[in-house]
Scaffold this motif. Structure first.
Motif, PDB file in Angstrom:
ATOM      1  N   CYS A  10      82.699 -16.731  69.128  1.00  0.00           N
ATOM      2  CA  CYS A  10      83.198 -15.395  69.494  1.00  0.00           C
ATOM      3  C   CYS A  10      82.091 -14.358  69.333  1.00  0.00           C
ATOM      4  CB  CYS A  10      84.391 -15.044  68.624  1.00  0.00           C
ATOM      5  SG  CYS A  10      84.938 -13.359  68.849  1.00  0.00           S
ATOM      6  N   ILE A  11      81.796 -13.640  70.409  1.00  0.00           N
ATOM      7  CA  ILE A  11      80.705 -12.647  70.370  1.00  0.00           C
ATOM      8  C   ILE A  11      81.213 -11.260  69.998  1.00  0.00           C
ATOM      9  CG2 ILE A  11      79.255 -13.924  71.998  1.00  0.00           C
ATOM     10  CD1 ILE A  11      80.287 -11.835  74.130  1.00  0.00           C
ATOM     11  N   LEU A  12      82.473 -11.149  69.682  1.00  0.00           N
ATOM     12  CA  LEU A  12      83.061  -9.880  69.232  1.00  0.00           C
ATOM     13  C   LEU A  12      82.946  -8.777  70.276  1.00  0.00           C
ATOM     14  CD1 LEU A  12      81.685 -10.097  65.609  1.00  0.00           C
ATOM     15  CD2 LEU A  12      84.058 -10.413  66.314  1.00  0.00           C
ATOM     16  N   CYS A  13      83.118  -9.171  71.518  1.00  0.00           N
ATOM     17  CA  CYS A  13      83.050  -8.161  72.575  1.00  0.00           C
ATOM     18  C   CYS A  13      84.308  -7.314  72.610  1.00  0.00           C
ATOM     19  CB  CYS A  13      82.846  -8.829  73.926  1.00  0.00           C
ATOM     20  SG  CYS A  13      84.280  -9.758  74.478  1.00  0.00           S
ATOM     21  N   VAL A  18      88.219 -11.982  65.497  1.00  0.00           N
ATOM     22  CA  VAL A  18      89.458 -11.513  66.106  1.00  0.00           C
ATOM     23  C   VAL A  18      90.611 -11.955  65.213  1.00  0.00           C
ATOM     24  CG1 VAL A  18      90.955 -11.686  68.125  1.00  0.00           C
ATOM     25  CG2 VAL A  18      88.474 -11.611  68.418  1.00  0.00           C
ATOM     26  N   PRO A  68      84.813 -13.507  77.887  1.00  0.00           N
ATOM     27  CA  PRO A  68      83.634 -13.778  78.728  1.00  0.00           C
ATOM     28  C   PRO A  68      82.975 -15.113  78.422  1.00  0.00           C
ATOM     29  CG  PRO A  68      83.057 -12.254  76.981  1.00  0.00           C
ATOM     30  CD  PRO A  68      84.516 -12.526  76.833  1.00  0.00           C
ATOM     31  N   CYS A  69      83.481 -15.836  77.421  1.00  0.00           N
ATOM     32  CA  CYS A  69      82.825 -17.099  77.066  1.00  0.00           C
ATOM     33  C   CYS A  69      83.878 -18.141  76.690  1.00  0.00           C
ATOM     34  CB  CYS A  69      81.829 -16.857  75.930  1.00  0.00           C
ATOM     35  SG  CYS A  69      82.605 -16.224  74.437  1.00  0.00           S
ATOM     36  N   LEU A  79      87.843 -18.112  73.516  1.00  0.00           N
ATOM     37  CA  LEU A  79      89.271 -18.318  73.762  1.00  0.00           C
ATOM     38  C   LEU A  79      89.380 -19.209  74.986  1.00  0.00           C
ATOM     39  CD1 LEU A  79      90.674 -14.705  73.301  1.00  0.00           C
ATOM     40  CD2 LEU A  79      91.482 -16.726  72.085  1.00  0.00           C
TER      41      LEU A  79
END
Ligand code: SF4
Ligand code: SF4
Ligand code: SF4
Ligand code: FES
Length: 981
Positions: free
Chosen positions: A145-148, A175, A199-200, A203
């Motif tokens: 998770c990139i925390l976007c 998240v 975006p990845c 999820l």
């Protein structure tokens, strides 16, 4: 329009437009990891940094102004973009070749390639969290998770379920679901928004995992080993070589992954999306470009497709013989059908046969079914399940404004100043449409009034919640109308210009005083006056209603009262206003539009109009019956009276969904000959003489028409399941065995014929509906459609609307000493109707395994009931045994039973009373006696059902909290060493 320059090149922009949109429109490539046009600027990633007048700014959060000079590739901007992306990579391992998200659309992968970063100066840091697999449909991997925050924004502000957040203050942000629960025990409704925008691969749909990639199904230990090898060679080779390998693998996937556009088969909202498949395996549902839904879906549209490949699918025609069914060949079964139809028609006349079309099937199929009835058999005995729900709403609109359709689009509902929802559990029955109201209410302060017996989600969110006594909506609506007229709050200009019948209407309002309404409805006069003032003051009012209004003995009149109220306040003919009867099934609007009605040929052209008939007679080369046929309700009566001998029904669970199910079942068993066409052996099949295996929407082409009159194409995803056939082909086979010479090779040919005979659809062509394109009827011959239904006039000869006077009658089947409780019923989010499709989905069954009856805490205490107690409900018409669920969604002596049960269908309890104008059953007027049984079981809703969750509403991602972290600084301010190729 203004002019700006991008990297020195001139570009037009709108004043106030986001720079990122201007840059994207100009075709200039720039990194933008957290930006999604349907979510707006989130500002968490910092990869979109550009230089404007020497300053670094985020392109997603900065708006264009005249003469702005934007540099996307200046040294400063490029360094900032790379630094920002490098920070992202510290949260994400690039193992693309063995990743199920390596499908050409991974934002991380594509940004890596765009920026050409070879090495990672900031090392990857793992987070101290495990993957969460507790939801049956998707999993979260905190390590990737990139925390976007896209998911948080989607959940908080698009779906507005308010489950997700990010703990920005934590040393290791991630998240969170409900602030820290497992996904499985949270308030997550599995709508899929978060997964669709991620975006990845953080999820992902479980149906993708191990299926999408060529190597991703390898055992976890092998995969981890390979990932370590990749990490090991990266310092030497750089990412370029690794990316080339993963690009090759991604291209290889294209040869076996298909992406096919379809339209949802469940409710009438009309969501459309691409379905990704590998052979017959559904990899995922990808919503993005649907004109109605964009990135939105609900659990059914996103995950509810297992039924298509269920082992229970019918694969062979069945013929009843000696009280049992035996398998038969298609030829034999179709021959039997044709022979029996011919014999019965010869012996008893064409009107001894009846036809019921499916609101789940396509427009083309409804058209062919009514053509079979009218042209081949010669009867108008033709109906569809709008008789069970929507006919009264259509009637109310016919009376007042002329067309039986929503007067605008879902976008109008979104833009209204005030939304008034009456008798609709919108968040569960029309979930994606409800998200637009929830969003406007949360972000735009749209006002919301809800009138309902239950305090469901929309009621809880409302500014004003009315709980009138059952069946009294018509009274308060009329009283509010009278109050508005008498207190100078009506729109006199609109009335004078556009509306007939004001004086008669005013006279009819005589009995509807505030005092009378207050007494009858159990609502205070102050509340009713507040409703009136909110309507008068609103900048545009949309009224949404559904079965809580229509399924009453006064369903048509209450629908009329709604339209009257809109007319006197001038809430037609402008955006952000109008009447919105929410259509239940995916194609209930289209089935009626295309002639599956006893009184209308396609396009609501009356069967008793000689001009209309002669046009169709010329087109079809036949003489048509001229008197109205039997509707669904009359068909059952006619069977009991011995007048109706044969019936052909497809895609309709009549024996459970018609009211007074025992009476309906008895009727169906009396038929001389009954053909049922379905994808499963439904409860209605038990009464059949011949059962024909059909194909669901994913296995055919055609069009559906959604609640907003939107016609959309669906494309074939799979070949028909072994042994089954698309309904239009079966109907054609039967017609031809009865002497017709139909030669339709594709549904587009059927639509060409429809358009040629029906002015409402004159300009509808498959070409104009290609891909995600759609048309909202009426569609002129040149293809011009009408998102707003009334612009220049209303659909009456003089172009004016008509106020329709109303009087009051008593609801039927009222409580008395013996049947002392009122029983309401309706849908649940997770299941569709009786559940024939949704019970075949393991995930849905795990979360919502059974039906129940909702009992108020007061009644539960009085009768000694707790959640899980078995009770017996007895009405004047039948009996069911069901478990109780104690909840404050219902009050006092009002019960609620969802429809999702084949074993204990609520319609064993409902009556045969109907709305007098349309014969729609008064399902919502039912009284029962409740007997507490000695058995106490588990609660019918398990703890993992979302209704037990605890949402955490907040204003989106709340990126300001991230910016306050001591370790955060805007990229590009310091000296950074970035290696590039
Ligand atoms: S409700 Fe669940 S599936 Fe839907 S966006 Fe929120 S977390 Fe995701
Ligand atoms: S899980 Fe959410 S925050 Fe993490 S990468 Fe996906 S969308 Fe972004
Ligand atoms: S809201 Fe309706 S149309 Fe949209 S995905 Fe859900 S069931 Fe399907
Ligand atoms: S795209 Fe602008 S901050 Fe992420």
């Amino acid at each position: 329009m203004i002019r700006v320059t991008i990297d020195g090149v001139g570009q037009e922009a709108m004043s106030g437009e986001r720079l990122i949109d201007v840059i994207n429109r100009a075709g200039v490539k720039i990194s933008q990891v957290c930006y999604h046009p349907q979510l707006g600027p989130i500002q968490t990633c910092d990869t979109c940094m550009v230089e404007v007048n020497g300053q670094l700014v985020r392109a997603c959060a900065t708006t264009a102004s005249a003469a702005m000079g934007i540099l996307t590739k200046s040294e400063k901007a490029a360094a900032a973009q790379r630094e920002a992306f490098d920070r992202i990579l510290s949260n994400h391992v690039l193992y693309c070749t063995v990743c199920d998200n390596n499908n050409g659309n991974c934002t991380i992968h594509n940004t890596e390639r765009l920026l050409g970063i070879e090495h990672q100066p900031i090392p990857y840091h793992s987070k101290p969290y495990e993957e969460d697999h507790t939801n049956p449909f998707y999993r979260y991997d905190p390590q990737q998770c990139i925390l976007c925050g896209r998911c948080v924004e989607a959940c908080q502000n698009v779906q507005v379920n308010e489950t997700l957040s990010i703990n920005w203050e934590d040393p290791h942000p991630r998240v969170l679901w409900d602030g820290g629960s497992t996904i499985g025990e949270s308030s997550c409704v599995s709508c899929g928004h978060c997964i669709s925008v991620c975006p990845c691969n953080a999820l992902m749909e479980k149906s993708m995992l191990g299926h999408a990639g060529f190597l991703s199904a390898l055992p976890k230990t092998t995969l981890s080993g390979m990932i370590d090898v990749v990490k090991g060679i990266e310092p030497e080779t750089g990412y370029g070589a690794i990316l080339k390998l993963s690009d090759a693998e991604s291209h290889m996937r294209e040869s076996r992954t298909r992406r096919t556009k379809t339209v949802c088969t469940y409710c009438g909202v009309g969501c459309s999306f691409n379905i990704w498949t590998k052979d017959r395996h559904i990899l995922k549902v990808e919503p993005l470009d649907g004109p109605t839904n964009g990135i939105s879906t609900c659990v059914k549209g996103k995950f509810g497709w297992d039924f298509v490949n269920s082992a229970d699918r019918l694969t062979k025609p069945l013929i009843r013989e000696g009280g049992k069914f035996r398998e038969a060949s298609w030829d034999e079964a179709l021959d039997v059908v044709a022979r029996k139809f011919r014999e019965i028609k010869a012996k008893n006349g064409p009107d001894s046969l009846a036809f019921v079309s499916s609101s789940k099937c396509t427009n083309e199929e409804s058209y062919l079914m009514q053509k079979l009835a009218r042209v081949v058999i010669g009867t108008n005995n033709m109906d569809n399940c709008s008789r069970y729900c929507q006919a009264p709403a259509t009637q109310g609109l016919f009376r007042t404004v002329g067309y039986g359709g929503d007067s605008g689009s879902i976008r109008d509902i979104e833009n209204a100043g005030l939304v008034l929802i009456i008798g609709s559990n919108t968040a569960e029955s029309h979930p994606v449409l409800a998200t637009r109201v929830k969003r406007a209410h949360k972000l735009r302060r749209q006002k919301l009034i809800v009138s309902d017996l239950r305090e469901h989600e929309m009621a809880k969110r409302a500014d004003l919640f009315l709980h009138p006594k059952p069946g009294t909506d018509i009274v308060w609506l009329s009283a509010v109308s009278r109050y508005l007229l008498e207190n100078g709050m009506a729109s006199t200009e609109f009335l004078a210009k556009w509306v007939n019948g004001l004086e008669d209407y005013k006279k009819s309002l005589g009995p509807f005083t505030m005092e009378f309404a207050s007494r009858t409805c159990g609502l205070s006069q102050d509340i009713l006056k507040e409703v009136a003032h909110m309507i008068a003051e609103a900048n545009g009012v949309c009224i949404l209603w559904a079965m809580g209004v229509t399924q009453h003995s006064m369903g048509s009149d209450t629908s009329t009262a709604i339209s009257n109220l809109l007319l006197i306040t001038g809430n037609y003919m402008k955006t952000g206003s109008g009447a919105y009867p929410l259509r239940g099934h995916n194609n209930v609007q289209g089935a009626s539009d295309h002639g599956a009605m006893p009184n209308f040929l396609p396009g609501y052209q009356s069967v008793d109009d000689p001009e209309v008939r002669s046009r169709f007679e010329a087109g079809w080369n036949v003489q048509l019956p001229s008197t109205k046929g039997l509707d669904n309700h009359e068909m059952i009566e006619a069977i009991h009276e011995g007048k109706l001998k044969a019936m052909y029904l497809f895609g309709e669970e009549m024996s459970l969904v018609d009211s007074n199910a025992n009476f309906v079942g008895e009727g169906l068993s009396k038929l001389d000959f009954f053909v049922v066409q379905d994808i499963f052996f439904s409860a209605t099949c038990r009464f059949a003489d011949v059962v024909l295996p059909a194909s669901p929407s994913l296995e055919k082409e055609g069009t559906f028409t959604s609640t907003e009159r939107r016609i959309q194409r669906l494309y074939q995803v799979f070949e028909p399941f072994e042994g089954s056939r698309p309904d239009w082909q079966i109907i054609q086979e039967i017609a031809n065995r009865l002497g017709a010479t139909w030669q339709y090779r594709h549904p587009s040919e059927i639509y060409r014929e429809i358009a040629s005979l029906t002015p409402l659809f004159a300009g509808v062509t498959y070409e104009r509906l290609e891909g995600f394109k759609s048309l909202q009827w009426p569609v002129a011959a040149d293809g011009t459609d009408q998102p707003l239904l009334y612009t220049n006039d209303f659909a009456f000869p003089d172009g004016k609307a008509q106020l329709f006077p109303l009087s009051l009658t008593e609801p039927t089947d009222q409580p008395n000493a013996e049947f002392d409780l009122h029983l309401n019923n309706g849908r649940l989010l997770e299941h569709f109707h009786e559940g024939n499709m949704t019970y075949r989905n393991e995930g849905i069954r795990e979360k919502t395994p059974d039906t129940f009856v909702e009992v108020s805490p007061e009644l539960a205490e009085e009768r000694g009931i707790r959640s899980g107690t078995w009770v017996q409900l007895t009405s004047r018409y039948g009996q069911v045994r069901v478990r109780a669920l104690v909840t404050d969604r219902v009050r006092g002596k009002e019960l609620y039973m969802p429809m999702n049960s084949v074993e204990s269908p609520v319609n064993r309890l409902t009556s045969s009373h109907t709305d007098s104008a349309t014969h729609t059953p008064a399902y919502k007027e039912a009284s029962v006696h409740l007997r507490v049984l000695p058995e106490v079981g588990e609660s019918p809703l398990p703890r993992i059902n979302h209704r037990f969750g605890h949402p955490t509403p907040q204003h989106g991602v709340e990126v300001e909290r991230k910016w306050k972290r001591p370790d955060y600084r805007m990229p590009g301010n310091g000296l950074v060493q970035i290696q590039t190729n």
